[in-house]
Design a protein around this motif. Structure first.
Motif, PDB file in Angstrom:
ATOM      1  N   VAL A  12     -34.520  -3.433  87.810  1.00 12.07           N
ATOM      2  CA  VAL A  12     -35.813  -3.699  87.172  1.00 12.07           C
ATOM      3  C   VAL A  12     -36.913  -3.772  88.229  1.00 12.07           C
ATOM      4  CG1 VAL A  12     -37.156  -5.459  85.950  1.00 12.07           C
ATOM      5  CG2 VAL A  12     -34.893  -4.832  85.116  1.00 12.07           C
ATOM      6  N   ALA A  13     -36.608  -4.486  89.319  1.00 15.22           N
ATOM      7  CA  ALA A  13     -37.604  -4.624  90.384  1.00 15.22           C
ATOM      8  C   ALA A  13     -37.967  -3.257  90.953  1.00 15.22           C
ATOM      9  CB  ALA A  13     -37.062  -5.530  91.484  1.00 15.22           C
ATOM     10  N   ALA A  14     -36.940  -2.406  91.152  1.00 15.58           N
ATOM     11  CA  ALA A  14     -37.193  -1.076  91.719  1.00 15.58           C
ATOM     12  C   ALA A  14     -38.084  -0.262  90.784  1.00 15.58           C
ATOM     13  CB  ALA A  14     -35.868  -0.359  91.956  1.00 15.58           C
ATOM     14  N   VAL A  15     -37.780  -0.321  89.491  1.00 18.92           N
ATOM     15  CA  VAL A  15     -38.594   0.412  88.516  1.00 18.92           C
ATOM     16  C   VAL A  15     -40.041  -0.094  88.557  1.00 18.92           C
ATOM     17  CG1 VAL A  15     -38.964   0.814  86.049  1.00 18.92           C
ATOM     18  CG2 VAL A  15     -36.656   0.976  87.003  1.00 18.92           C
ATOM     19  N   ALA A  16     -40.166  -1.426  88.609  1.00 14.08           N
ATOM     20  CA  ALA A  16     -41.518  -2.011  88.650  1.00 14.08           C
ATOM     21  C   ALA A  16     -42.271  -1.506  89.875  1.00 14.08           C
ATOM     22  CB  ALA A  16     -41.421  -3.531  88.664  1.00 14.08           C
ATOM     23  N   ILE A  17     -41.574  -1.467  91.033  1.00 10.79           N
ATOM     24  CA  ILE A  17     -42.235  -1.030  92.269  1.00 10.79           C
ATOM     25  C   ILE A  17     -42.676   0.428  92.149  1.00 10.79           C
ATOM     26  CG2 ILE A  17     -41.785  -0.481  94.695  1.00 10.79           C
ATOM     27  CD1 ILE A  17     -40.077  -3.091  94.753  1.00 10.79           C
ATOM     28  N   VAL A  18     -41.794   1.260  91.578  1.00 11.90           N
ATOM     29  CA  VAL A  18     -42.150   2.667  91.401  1.00 11.90           C
ATOM     30  C   VAL A  18     -43.420   2.774  90.533  1.00 11.90           C
ATOM     31  CG1 VAL A  18     -41.456   4.824  90.289  1.00 11.90           C
ATOM     32  CG2 VAL A  18     -39.837   3.588  91.744  1.00 11.90           C
ATOM     33  N   PHE A  19     -43.449   2.011  89.433  1.00 10.30           N
ATOM     34  CA  PHE A  19     -44.612   2.068  88.545  1.00 10.30           C
ATOM     35  C   PHE A  19     -45.890   1.609  89.244  1.00 10.30           C
ATOM     36  CE2 PHE A  19     -41.778   2.700  84.926  1.00 10.30           C
ATOM     37  CZ  PHE A  19     -42.565   3.545  84.150  1.00 10.30           C
ATOM     38  N   ILE A  20     -45.767   0.536  90.046  1.00 11.16           N
ATOM     39  CA  ILE A  20     -46.953   0.026  90.735  1.00 11.16           C
ATOM     40  C   ILE A  20     -47.496   1.077  91.698  1.00 11.16           C
ATOM     41  CG2 ILE A  20     -47.756  -1.678  92.423  1.00 11.16           C
ATOM     42  CD1 ILE A  20     -45.773  -3.667  91.091  1.00 11.16           C
ATOM     43  N   VAL A  21     -46.590   1.701  92.465  1.00  9.04           N
ATOM     44  CA  VAL A  21     -47.029   2.694  93.454  1.00  9.04           C
ATOM     45  C   VAL A  21     -47.614   3.915  92.751  1.00  9.04           C
ATOM     46  CG1 VAL A  21     -46.258   4.248  95.280  1.00  9.04           C
ATOM     47  CG2 VAL A  21     -45.409   1.890  95.208  1.00  9.04           C
ATOM     48  N   VAL A  22     -46.895   4.417  91.742  1.00  6.30           N
ATOM     49  CA  VAL A  22     -47.380   5.596  91.017  1.00  6.30           C
ATOM     50  C   VAL A  22     -48.736   5.293  90.369  1.00  6.30           C
ATOM     51  CG1 VAL A  22     -46.959   7.083  89.005  1.00  6.30           C
ATOM     52  CG2 VAL A  22     -45.109   6.600  90.618  1.00  6.30           C
TER      53      VAL A  22
END
Lengths: 279, 438
Positions: free
Chosen positions: B203-213
C-alpha cells in the motif's frame, strides 16, 4: 473652468452622431412585460427594444423597475405576462441558463461573483472546461482567463487568488470578462461604473465602444444620467414600473432626460410611452 | 501590496523571486499555513499526552488504535465539509449512522446470511450496499426537504436527529443485533481486519508511486500552459516530506505486533512454524483506516476536480451568483445531503463492524464530533471555505484529545469540558487567522 465645460455639455444635445441601423428586426424586443411582487407592479406593461451595435441606456430612479425589467431578460426573474423576441423569434427565457443560450450575458451591479474562488473559476462558472476524463481542466481555464483578462486589464496578474482579494476595478473586469468570454450578442450592464474610479470608468467606456463595433447590442442601466449619456445611442426612461418614453440621444438634452426621470415629462424629441405624464 | 504580489507571480524564474525567508519558502512549497498550524497543534497534543501519560501515548499500539478510532467520525467529517461549505449543517449524521447500522445488521442476520450462506463472500457486499443505499435515500430525502421545500437545514436535520434515532429503535425494537458475517467484521479493524506487514508496504509503495506521478503530472500541466513552475528544490522538499510521512506511518503500524496468544493462533491457522524467541506478526494498516483514507481521496477528488465540487464551493461563496451563473443550486444541495447520508452509512459499517453488533445508541453525539472535526479542520461556518484533508486532520485532533484523556484516566465529564473548550478556542484562533489573512 471645468464648470463651463460641464455647462456646455449639460445643455448641448447628445453630441455624437447616431449611426445605428434600425431598419431591420431588432436584436431584442421585449413587448408588454409585466411582473408584480406581492401586489406591487414592479414592471407594468413595459416594452423596450435593442438593435445590433446599439447602446441603449435604461434610466430611472432606484425602484423605477429598470433592474427588474432587465432581470427578466437575463432569466433571473420570471415575467407574469408579455413576450420576448430575440432576432425576431419568440424566446422562452425561464432561467439564467436559457438567457445565456440566446447569447444574453449580464453584468450585475453586485457583479455576482463567487468571492471564495479564483478568477478563472468565476469566468467559467456553470460552463467549465472539462478534460476528456470528465474532470475540471483548471489549466485550460486559467490559460483562457489569462487571454481574455490580458485584453481587458493587461496588468491583472492575480489568477491564483480568490476574487475577494481583488480591488473593485479588478473584480469588475472579471465580471466583464465573464460576460464577453462566451461570444455574447446581447450585453446587459447594470450600473457598470458605480463602484469604479475615473480611470477604470474610462476603461469601461472604451470597452463599450469596442463591443459596439463587434455588433453587440448593449443595455446600460443606471440611475445616474451622467454615467451613461455620452455612451448611449438611445435612452429609455422608466418611472414607477412604466416606460416614460424613449429618444435617440442626439435628439434630447440631459436636462430633458432629467425631466423624464424626475417628472415623467416627455420632451418633443422623444416618443412617449404609457408612463408619460398626461397634459 | 497588491502590486508586489502581481510582480512576483509574473516572474518566470519562479514565484519566490523577490520574496525571501519563511514567507517565500511557504509560497514556493505551496504549503497551506493553516494545515501546518494544525499539524503543529496535533504534535503538541501528542507530545503533551506522551509526557503526561508517562510514555504510553506515542506507542505503535496507541497510535494504531487512534487511527482506527478516528475512521468512523473522520469519514463523516469529509462529507460535513461539503455540507457546511454550502452554508448548511447536518445534525442528523449520528442518528443516520445509528439507523443504517441497525438496518445493515438486521439485513445481514435475517436475510443475507440465511439466503447466501454463512460466510459467503457476497454477504458483506450485500450488507454494505444495503446500508449505502439507505444512507443515500435518507440523506437525499432530507436534502429534498431542505432544497426544494425550503425548510432550513438546521431544522430538517434536527428533526432527522430524532426521527432516525427513533427509526433505529424501531428497526429492531431496541435490541442489540450481533453481526453474523466474519468478512463484514473486517471493516471494523482488529487483528483480523488489518492487512499485515507485507500488504502495508505494498500500500505504501502504491501511495508513493501516486504521489510522485501526481507531482510530475502537475509539472507537465503547468508546462503545457506555460505557467510558472514550482522551483525544483521546493518540489523535492514537499515530495520528500510526503514520502517520509508515508514510510513513517507504515513503519509505525507495522511495528505494532500481535500479542502472544493471537500470534500463536494466527500461526496455527496459517501453518507457520513458531521460531525461537516468539513470533513477530505485524498488524499493519487496519481496514477501516484504509477505507477512511480512500474516502478522503475520493472526496478530495470530488471537491477539487469535479463540476459538482466546484459548484458546492461557488454556492457557499455566493448562492445568488451561483444561481445567476445557471447552476442548479437546489439539485447540488440535495446531492450534498445525499452524499452525507451515504458517508454516514460508511461510518455505520465501520463502527458496527468494530463492535461486531449494532446497538440502539450507536453514533449518539457523533454529529457534534463530526461538525467539530470539520470546523477544527478549517471549515468556515459562514460557508465557502474548507478542505477535506483539514477535516480529516480535525477528526484526528478530536480523537487524539479523547484517547489521550482516557489514557490519563480523566473522568468523562472533565473530558467533555476539555473537548468543548478546545473546540471554542480552536475556532477563535481560526477567526483571528482569517481576519489576518483577509
Amino acid at each position: 473652468m471645468s464648470a463651463t465645460m460641464e455647462d456646455i455639455r449639460d445643455h448641448g444635445r447628445g453630441h455624437h452622431h447616431d449611426t445605428v441601423d434600425r431598419s431591420g428586426t431588432p436584436l431584442v424586443d421585449m413587448r408588454d412585460i409585466s411582473i408584480a411582487f406581492g401586489g406591487i407592479h414592479a414592471v407594468d406593461h413595459a416594452s423596450i427594444d435593442l438593435y445590433s451595435g446599439e447602446v441603449v441606456a435604461l434610466l430611472g430612479h432606484n425602484g423605477a423597475g429598470k433592474s427588474t425589467l432587465i432581470k427578466i431578460l437575463s432569466g433571473a426573474y420570471k415575467r407574469d405576462s408579455g413576450e420576448i423576441f430575440v432576432r425576431g423569434e419568440k424566446a422562452s427565457i425561464g432561467n439564467p441558463r436559457d438567457a445565456k443560450a440566446y447569447g444574453i450575458e449580464t453584468i450585475y451591479q453586485t457583479l455576482a461573483l463567487a468571492d471564495n474562488v479564483d478568477a478563472a473559476a468565476n469566468l467559467f462558472l456553470g460552463r467549465e472546461i472539462m478534460t476528456p476524463w470528465g474532470t475540471l481542466d483548471d489549466g485550460a481555464m486559467e490559460a483562457e482567463a489569462r487571454k481574455v483578462m490580458g485584453r481587458l486589464n493587461p496588468n491583472f496578474r492575480r489568477f491564483k487568488e480568490p476574487v475577494k482579494a481583488l480591488s473593485g476595478g479588478q473584480r469588475q473586469s472579471v465580471a466583464i470578462a465573464r460576460a464577453i468570454l462566451f461570444n455574447a450578442k446581447i450585453l446587459i450592464m447594470d450600473e457598470p461604473t458605480a463602484a469604479l474610479g475615473p480611470q477604470e470608468t474610462a476603461q469601461v467606456a472604451d470597452l463599450i465602444k469596442e463591443l459596439k463595433k463587434e455588433d453587440i447590442g448593449i443595455f446600460l442601466i443606471s440611475h445616474d444620467i451622467h454615467d451613461v449619456f455620452d455612451l448611449s445611442d438611445r435612452v429609455v426612461v422608466m418611472k414607477n414600473g412604466q416606460v416614460v418614453g424613449s429618444a435617440r440621444t442626439e435628439d434630447v438634452t440631459k436636462d430633458e432626460v432629467l425631466g423624464m426621470i424626475i417628472l415623467g415629462k416627455c420632451p418633443p424629441g422623444a416618443t412617449p410611452g404609457p408612463g408619460a405624464m398626461k397634459e | 501590496m497588491s502590486e508586489a504580489t502581481s510582480d512576483t507571480s509574473l516572474t518566470r524564474s519562479g514565484p519566490t523571486a523577490g520574496v525571501g525567508g519563511f514567507k517565500g519558502f511557504m509560497r514556493a512549497t505551496e504549503i497551506d499555513t493553516r494545515m501546518l498550524g494544525m499539524i503543529g497543534a496535533l504534535l503538541v497534543i501528542w507530545v503533551g499526552f506522551h509526557i503526561l501519560s508517562g510514555g504510553t501515548f506515542l506507542t505503535p499500539r496507541n497510535l494504531w488504535n487512534l487511527s482506527v478510532q478516528t475512521a468512523s467520525v473522520g469519514v463523516m467529517a469529509t462529507g460535513m465539509v461539503l455540507v457546511i461549505v454550502t452554508r448548511n449543517i447536518d445534525l442528523s449524521v449520528g442518528s443516520i449512522l445509528g439507523v443504517t447500522g441497525m438496518i445493515m445488521a438486521v439485513a445481514q442476520t435475517q436475510y443475507f446470511t440465511p439466503m447466501l450462506g454463512y460466510d459467503s463472500g457476497l454477504v458483506w457486499i450485500a450488507t454494505l450496499a444495503t446500508g449505502l443505499v439507505c444512507g443515500l435515500l435518507i440523506g437525499g430525502l432530507q436534502g429534498f426537504v431542505i432544497a426544494y421545500l425550503g425548510v432550513p437545514a438546521f431544522i430538517v436535520t434536527l428533526g432527522g436527529l430524532l426521527v432516525w434515532r427513533g427509526g433505529a429503535w424501531w428497526v429492531a425494537s431496541g435490541r442489540t443485533i450481533p453481526l453474523t458475517d466474519e468478512n463484514f467484521k473486517l471493516l471494523g479493524g482488529g487483528s483480523d481486519g488489518s492487512i499485515g506487514a507485507t500488504w502495508s508496504w505494498i500500500v505504501a509503495a502504491v501511495a508513493i508511486v501516486f504521489i510522485v506521478v501526481g507531482a510530475l503530472a502537475a509539472r507537465r500541466q503547468r508546462k503545457r500552459f506555460k505557467f510558472a513552475q514550482k522551483p525544483v528544490w521546493a518540489e523535492a522538499f514537499t515530495l520528500a516530506i510526503s514520502l517520509i510521512a508515508v514510510v513513517g506511518a507504515t513503519m509505525i503500524v507495522n511495528s505494532y505486533l500481535l500479542p502472544g496468544p493471537l500470534a500463536r493462533r494466527y500461526a496455527e491457522a496459517n501453518g507457520i512454524a513458531v521460531p525461537e524467541g516468539g513470533l513477530e506478526i505485524s498488524f499493519g494498516y487496519a481496514v477501516p483506516v484504509l477505507l477512511f483514507i480512500g474516502v478522503g481521496i475520493v472526496m478530495t477528488f470530488i471537491a477539487k476536480r469535479t463540476r459538482f465540487g466546484r459548484y458546492v464551493f461557488a454556492i457557499g461563496g455566493n448562492p445568488e451568483a451561483a444561481e445567476l451563473a445557471g447552476i442548479n443550486t437546489k439539485r447540488v444541495t440535495l446531492m450534498v445531503f445525499a452524499l452525507m447520508g451515504m458517508l454516514a452509512a460508511v461510518a455505520a459499517a465501520i463502527s458496527t463492524a468494530r463492535l461486531s453488533s449494532a446497538t440502539n445508541a450507536q453514533g449518539t453525539l457523533d454529529e457534534l464530533y463530526t461538525i467539530a472535526a470539520a470546523v477544527i479542520g478549517g471549515t468556515s461556518l459562514a460557508g465557502g471555505a474548507g478542505t477535506i484533508a483539514g477535516a480529516m486532520l480535525g477528526a484526528l485532533v478530536m480523537q487524539s484529545l479523547q484517547s489521550g484523556m482516557v489514557l490519563l484516566g480523566m473522568d468523562t465529564p472533565l473530558q467533555n469540558i476539555v473537548v468543548g473548550a478546545v473546540l471554542v478556542v480552536a475556532v477563535w484562533l481560526d477567526t483571528i487567522y482569517r481576519r489576518r489573512a483577509a
